[in-house]
Scaffold this active site. Structure first.
Site, PDB file in Angstrom:
ATOM      1  N   SER A  11       0.851  -1.183   0.000  1.00  0.00           N
ATOM      2  CA  SER A  11       0.000   0.000   0.000  1.00  0.00           C
ATOM      3  C   SER A  11       0.898   1.248   0.000  1.00  0.00           C
ATOM      4  CB  SER A  11      -0.981  -0.037   1.185  1.00  0.00           C
ATOM      5  OG  SER A  11      -1.987   0.930   1.034  1.00  0.00           O
TER       6      SER A  11
ATOM      7  N   GLU B 293      -0.465  -2.670  -8.501  1.00  0.00           N
ATOM      8  CA  GLU B 293      -1.776  -3.207  -8.113  1.00  0.00           C
ATOM      9  C   GLU B 293      -2.710  -2.053  -7.773  1.00  0.00           C
ATOM     10  OE1 GLU B 293      -3.133  -3.285  -4.806  1.00  0.00           O
ATOM     11  OE2 GLU B 293      -1.406  -2.354  -3.799  1.00  0.00           O
TER      12      GLU B 293
ATOM     13  N   HIS C 146      -3.661  -5.448  -2.403  1.00  0.00           N
ATOM     14  CA  HIS C 146      -4.834  -5.329  -1.543  1.00  0.00           C
ATOM     15  C   HIS C 146      -5.841  -6.469  -1.680  1.00  0.00           C
ATOM     16  CE1 HIS C 146      -3.212  -1.262  -1.277  1.00  0.00           C
ATOM     17  NE2 HIS C 146      -3.972  -1.084  -0.200  1.00  0.00           N
TER      18      HIS C 146
END
Length: 342
Positions: A113, A245, A314
């Protein structure tokens, strides 16, 4: 590429939040994570900027940056592991003194993240290998799938070594409720299947130096000094594999992001693209734009191999991917990635 010292029993891990910290409701989970790390033989140093979630951050930007700098310059520390990501790690980058850091011992930066923001910057600016992997708060006993369980094991490899990970068997879009059940691990519900969006011209493999992370935050860094793919490609003629991602971008926002990246010639500096599963669910409306529509419409024309639905980000579990390592992704009799720390 400068690889930090292998992580083993006796290594010291510092914990600080680059952006969002933990709240009081997360303390039982954090205690279990720390106990797990200590059981593995690691020493733990907890920073002052770990706790707090006001205005999406654990502390003001200057305080977070100062604590991170202190840990980066402290050569008794071997790794820095935030609890998780957040939104505003980008505030730290202009506050880091990279000239001072050139004299410091390389240290592992771990997580996914918004952790990607700092991880790629240290790789690009200093040549330090950094890690995209399961977040600190994932590391409890119940997280027993092979990818999560072996996160830190892979970082015990010596420079020059190679390790291999296989595609996960199952994945999930659901986060464990570890506030009401601190020991909870992921419950995996869907079969995993890596696949080609655009196949290599020959064979079923791609290789190159790894760099990447969360698309949502890295889109702001492409073409800056903190994520200069052109410079990386010039340093590593074996080529660059960019991995990304999608955490929160809608299909329309993702389309705008890809077009913007093309305008900045981002894709010209890579020889392959690897994408994780998207964490954003498609609309139920038949005529709405969908994630795969965007990939097919905006990436297929790049004429480079593109591997999608990989265990990145995620939609856990997460591979341990080392920014700067030489990697080979293979999609033949089985799906795997091998990384060589050279």
């Amino acid at each position: 590429m400068k690889y930090p010292k292998p992580l083993k029993a006796g290594s010291t891990i510092a914990i600080t939040a680059f952006s969002q910290g933990i709240g009081p409701e997360h303390e039982p989970r954090f205690a279990l994570v720390c106990a797990n790390l200590k059981a593995m033989g690691f020493n733990i140093v907890v920073g002052k900027c770990l706790r707090g979630q006001a205005k999406q951050v654990s502390a003001p930007a200057a305080e977070r940056a100062n604590e991170l700098m202190a840990f980066l310059l402290d050569d008794s520390i071997d790794a820095i592991y935030p609890p998780w990501g957040g939104e505003l790690a980008i505030e730290l980058l202009p506050r880091l003194d990279f000239e001072k850091l050139k004299q410091a011992k390389p240290k592992w930066i771990l997580g996914f993240s918004d952790v990607s923001t700092v991880a790629v910057a240290l790789c690009c600016k200093l040549g330090w290998a950094s890690v995209h992997c399961s977040n600190l708060m994932d590391l409890v006993d119940a997280s027993d799938d092979p990818l999560t369980r072996n996160t830190l094991k892979h970082l015990s490899c010596e420079t020059g070594a190679e390790f291999t990970q296989s595609q996960s068997k199952m994945h999930t879009h659901a986060w464990p409720d570890f506030v009401s059940k601190p020991e909870a691990g992921y419950v995996y519900t869907s079969p995993s299947k890596w696949r080609w969006l655009t196949q290599p011209k020959t064979g079923g493999t791609i290789d190159g130096r790894l760099i990447g992370g969360c698309w949502d935050v890295l889109k702001h860094l492409f073409g800056t000094q903190y994520l200069d793919l052109e410079s990386l490609a010039s340093r590593y003629p074996e080529g660059i594999i960019l991995y990304l991602e999608n955490a929160e971008m809608s299909p329309a926002e993702l389309a705008r992001t890809i077009v913007s990246m093309k305008m900045r010639s981002v894709f010209d500096s890579i020889n392959a693209l690897v994408l994780g599963r998207s964490a954003v669910s498609d609309s139920d409306l038949e005529d709405d734009l969908r994630y795969l529509d965007v990939l097919q419409g905006h990436l297929s024309e790049l004429k480079i191999p593109i591997l999608i639905d990989v265990d990145i980000g995620h939609v856990p579990p997460n591979l341990t991917l080392i920014n700067g390592a030489f990697a080979r992704f293979e999609l033949a009799s089985e799906a795997l990635v091998a990384q060589h720390l050279i």
